[in-house]
Design an enzyme around this catalytic site. Structure first.
Site, PDB file in Angstrom:
ATOM      1  N   ASN A 109       0.819  -1.138  -0.196  1.00  0.00           N
ATOM      2  CA  ASN A 109       0.244   0.170   0.270  1.00  0.00           C
ATOM      3  C   ASN A 109       0.856   0.953  -0.026  1.00  0.00           C
ATOM      4  O   ASN A 109       1.711   0.877   0.869  1.00  0.00           O
ATOM      5  CB  ASN A 109      -0.918   0.372   1.537  1.00  0.00           C
ATOM      6  CG  ASN A 109      -1.822  -1.129   0.872  1.00  0.00           C
ATOM      7  OD1 ASN A 109      -1.914  -1.979   0.151  1.00  0.00           O
ATOM      8  ND2 ASN A 109      -2.144  -1.480   2.290  1.00  0.00           N
ATOM      9  N   HIS A 126       6.188  -0.666  -2.579  1.00  0.00           N
ATOM     10  CA  HIS A 126       5.746   0.135  -4.102  1.00  0.00           C
ATOM     11  C   HIS A 126       5.983   2.451  -3.319  1.00  0.00           C
ATOM     12  O   HIS A 126       4.453   2.661  -4.540  1.00  0.00           O
ATOM     13  CB  HIS A 126       3.756  -0.402  -4.543  1.00  0.00           C
ATOM     14  CG  HIS A 126       4.088  -1.656  -4.359  1.00  0.00           C
ATOM     15  ND1 HIS A 126       2.480  -2.483  -4.734  1.00  0.00           N
ATOM     16  CD2 HIS A 126       5.119  -1.955  -4.870  1.00  0.00           C
ATOM     17  CE1 HIS A 126       3.092  -3.605  -5.133  1.00  0.00           C
ATOM     18  NE2 HIS A 126       4.729  -3.695  -5.221  1.00  0.00           N
ATOM     19  N   CYS A 134      12.481  13.630  -7.697  1.00  0.00           N
ATOM     20  CA  CYS A 134      12.901  14.381  -8.101  1.00  0.00           C
ATOM     21  C   CYS A 134      13.395  12.786  -9.921  1.00  0.00           C
ATOM     22  O   CYS A 134      14.014  12.128  -9.453  1.00  0.00           O
ATOM     23  CB  CYS A 134      14.265  14.898  -8.377  1.00  0.00           C
ATOM     24  SG  CYS A 134      14.535  15.902  -9.644  1.00  0.00           S
ATOM     25  N   ASN A 219      -8.663 -12.685   4.563  1.00  0.00           N
ATOM     26  CA  ASN A 219      -9.343 -12.184   2.975  1.00  0.00           C
ATOM     27  C   ASN A 219     -10.015 -12.835   3.247  1.00  0.00           C
ATOM     28  O   ASN A 219     -10.796 -13.679   3.309  1.00  0.00           O
ATOM     29  CB  ASN A 219      -8.723 -12.558   1.706  1.00  0.00           C
ATOM     30  CG  ASN A 219      -8.606 -11.775   1.064  1.00  0.00           C
ATOM     31  OD1 ASN A 219     -10.254 -11.276   0.618  1.00  0.00           O
ATOM     32  ND2 ASN A 219      -7.569 -11.490  -0.573  1.00  0.00           N
TER      33      ASN A 219
HETATM   34  N1  APR Z   1      -9.817  -6.675   4.321  1.00  0.00           N
HETATM   35  C1  APR Z   1      -9.352  -7.397   3.686  1.00  0.00           C
HETATM   36  N2  APR Z   1      -8.869  -8.379   2.368  1.00  0.00           N
HETATM   37  C2  APR Z   1      -9.852  -8.030   1.730  1.00  0.00           C
HETATM   38  C3  APR Z   1     -10.743  -6.866   2.186  1.00  0.00           C
HETATM   39  C4  APR Z   1     -11.180  -6.427   3.695  1.00  0.00           C
HETATM   40  N3  APR Z   1     -11.919  -5.772   4.113  1.00  0.00           N
HETATM   41  N4  APR Z   1     -11.673  -6.037   0.975  1.00  0.00           N
HETATM   42  C5  APR Z   1     -11.029  -7.162  -0.115  1.00  0.00           C
HETATM   43  N5  APR Z   1     -10.484  -6.953   0.032  1.00  0.00           N
HETATM   44  C6  APR Z   1      -9.580  -8.668  -0.596  1.00  0.00           C
HETATM   45  C7  APR Z   1      -9.779  -8.368  -1.930  1.00  0.00           C
HETATM   46  O1  APR Z   1     -10.504  -9.716  -1.749  1.00  0.00           O
HETATM   47  C8  APR Z   1      -9.050  -8.531  -2.656  1.00  0.00           C
HETATM   48  O2  APR Z   1      -8.063 -10.336  -2.558  1.00  0.00           O
HETATM   49  O3  APR Z   1      -8.288  -7.320  -0.313  1.00  0.00           O
HETATM   50  C9  APR Z   1      -7.559  -7.898  -1.608  1.00  0.00           C
HETATM   51  C10 APR Z   1      -7.712  -6.627  -2.763  1.00  0.00           C
HETATM   52  O4  APR Z   1      -6.319  -6.869  -4.327  1.00  0.00           O
HETATM   53  P1  APR Z   1      -5.859  -5.940  -5.145  1.00  0.00           P
HETATM   54  O5  APR Z   1      -6.698  -4.531  -4.998  1.00  0.00           O
HETATM   55  O6  APR Z   1      -5.618  -6.930  -5.972  1.00  0.00           O
HETATM   56  O7  APR Z   1      -4.897  -5.323  -3.789  1.00  0.00           O
HETATM   57  P2  APR Z   1      -3.157  -5.915  -3.555  1.00  0.00           P
HETATM   58  O8  APR Z   1      -3.232  -7.386  -3.832  1.00  0.00           O
HETATM   59  O9  APR Z   1      -2.691  -4.812  -2.903  1.00  0.00           O
HETATM   60  O10 APR Z   1      -2.918  -5.313  -5.321  1.00  0.00           O
HETATM   61  C11 APR Z   1      -1.589  -5.628  -5.751  1.00  0.00           C
HETATM   62  O11 APR Z   1      -1.326  -4.104  -7.417  1.00  0.00           O
HETATM   63  O12 APR Z   1      -2.772  -2.594  -8.369  1.00  0.00           O
HETATM   64  C12 APR Z   1      -1.250  -2.371  -7.636  1.00  0.00           C
HETATM   65  O13 APR Z   1       0.330  -1.296  -6.852  1.00  0.00           O
HETATM   66  C13 APR Z   1      -0.542  -1.623  -6.502  1.00  0.00           C
HETATM   67  O14 APR Z   1      -0.279  -3.045  -4.738  1.00  0.00           O
HETATM   68  C14 APR Z   1      -1.236  -3.060  -5.527  1.00  0.00           C
HETATM   69  C15 APR Z   1      -0.688  -4.294  -6.249  1.00  0.00           C
END
Ligand code: APR
Length: 246
Positions: A109, A126, A134, A219
């Site tokens: 995040n 990230h 810069c 999750n």
């Molecule tokens: N608690 C726990 N998990 C949750 C919740 C919650 N309240 N709400 C949603 N989720 C889960 C979803 O089911 C999904 O599996 O969080 C996950 C979010 O997935 P993504 O949106 O793909 O996020 P992330 O895994 O952090 O993405 C990785 O991708 O977009 C790029 O750089 C960005 O850091 C990011 C990376």
């Protein structure tokens, strides 16, 4: 039927949680979802900005082609964040840093909510939306919630870019190495709120597993990692993580 009951933490996990000294937590966008931060994927959808998939607007190619457009996207996300606060999951994780002798928090995040909840020394794989860098001398600049962001470098005057890892770019120097080192040493690894689709971050639980760690996923939805985990707690992080405090 959607099971909204809080998942049960196994006796085994509670035992390991009570005697662990080396713990790693890997978080993704889901840990901030209950704070109101939109996730990128999940629920079968993925984020779109002005008709562009987020992984296009958040790409190295777009940075080359149209830096103002990239800034517009991150300015929009930052404006969203201004009014948002950490949730119970962030606060629980912040408490864990004082509970375990060797605790490492690794996040994908960029929202800074872990730090706002009191987490120190967070490994940001990230980058961070509250920083700019810069494009020439690489000097970092803090973006304040009130004064907004500067356009040019205070040192050399060249344009600034978001200090965020865009698709097609390398992670910050040393960040992944530090995370992988902790993963290879940990006894307990929590994977919270990530779709586990983006590498190399999604490879960290595998490193921990290879080192014999117990892997727990939190999750509301299954992910490609779920089968690798010793335990899956199906639910929202803000509801599940505080159960460890009981
Ligand atoms: N608690 C726990 N998990 C949750 C919740 C919650 N309240 N709400 C949603 N989720 C889960 C979803 O089911 C999904 O599996 O969080 C996950 C979010 O997935 P993504 O949106 O793909 O996020 P992330 O895994 O952090 O993405 C990785 O991708 O977009 C790029 O750089 C960005 O850091 C990011 C990376």
């Amino acid at each position: 039927m959607i099971n909204t009951a809080a998942p049960t933490i196994s006796v085994e996990l509670r035992r390991r949680f009570s005697c662990a000294t080396r713990v790693l937590v890997l978080t993704g966008a889901g840990v901030s979802a209950e704070s109101g931060v939109p996730t990128f994927r999940g629920g079968g959808n993925s984020a779109v900005w002005k008709g562009m998939p987020f992984d296009v607007i958040s790409s190295a190619g777009m940075l080359q082609r149209d830096l103002p457009a990239v800034w517009e996207w991150f300015d929009y996300r930052r404006d969203l964040l201004k009014a948002l606060e950490p949730n119970a999951a962030h606060y629980e994780i912040a408490r864990w840093q004082n509970r375990f002798a060797e605790f490492t928090l690794v996040t994908q995040n960029i929202d800074g909510l872990h730090q706002k909840a009191g987490s120190r020394d967070v490994v940001e794989l990230h980058g961070n939306i509250w920083r700019a860098r810069c494009t020439s001398c690489l000097l970092n600049h803090t973006i304040s919630t009130t004064k907004g962001r500067p356009d040019n470098c205070e040192q050399c005057g060249e344009p600034l870019r978001p200090d965020v890892v865009l698709f097609g770019e390398m992670l910050p120097p040393g960040a992944f190495e530090r995370a992988a080192e902790s993963a290879s040493q940990c006894e307990l690894c929590f994977v919270v709120g990530t779709s586990a689709l983006v590498y190399p971050a999604a490879g960290l639980p595998e490193v921990a597993r290879m080192a014999g760690a117990y892997i727990c996923e939190v999750n509301p939805e299954p992910t490609p990692l779920s089968d690798l985990c010793d335990e899956v707690l199906t639910g929202k992080a803000g509801a599940v993580l505080p159960l460890f405090g009981n």
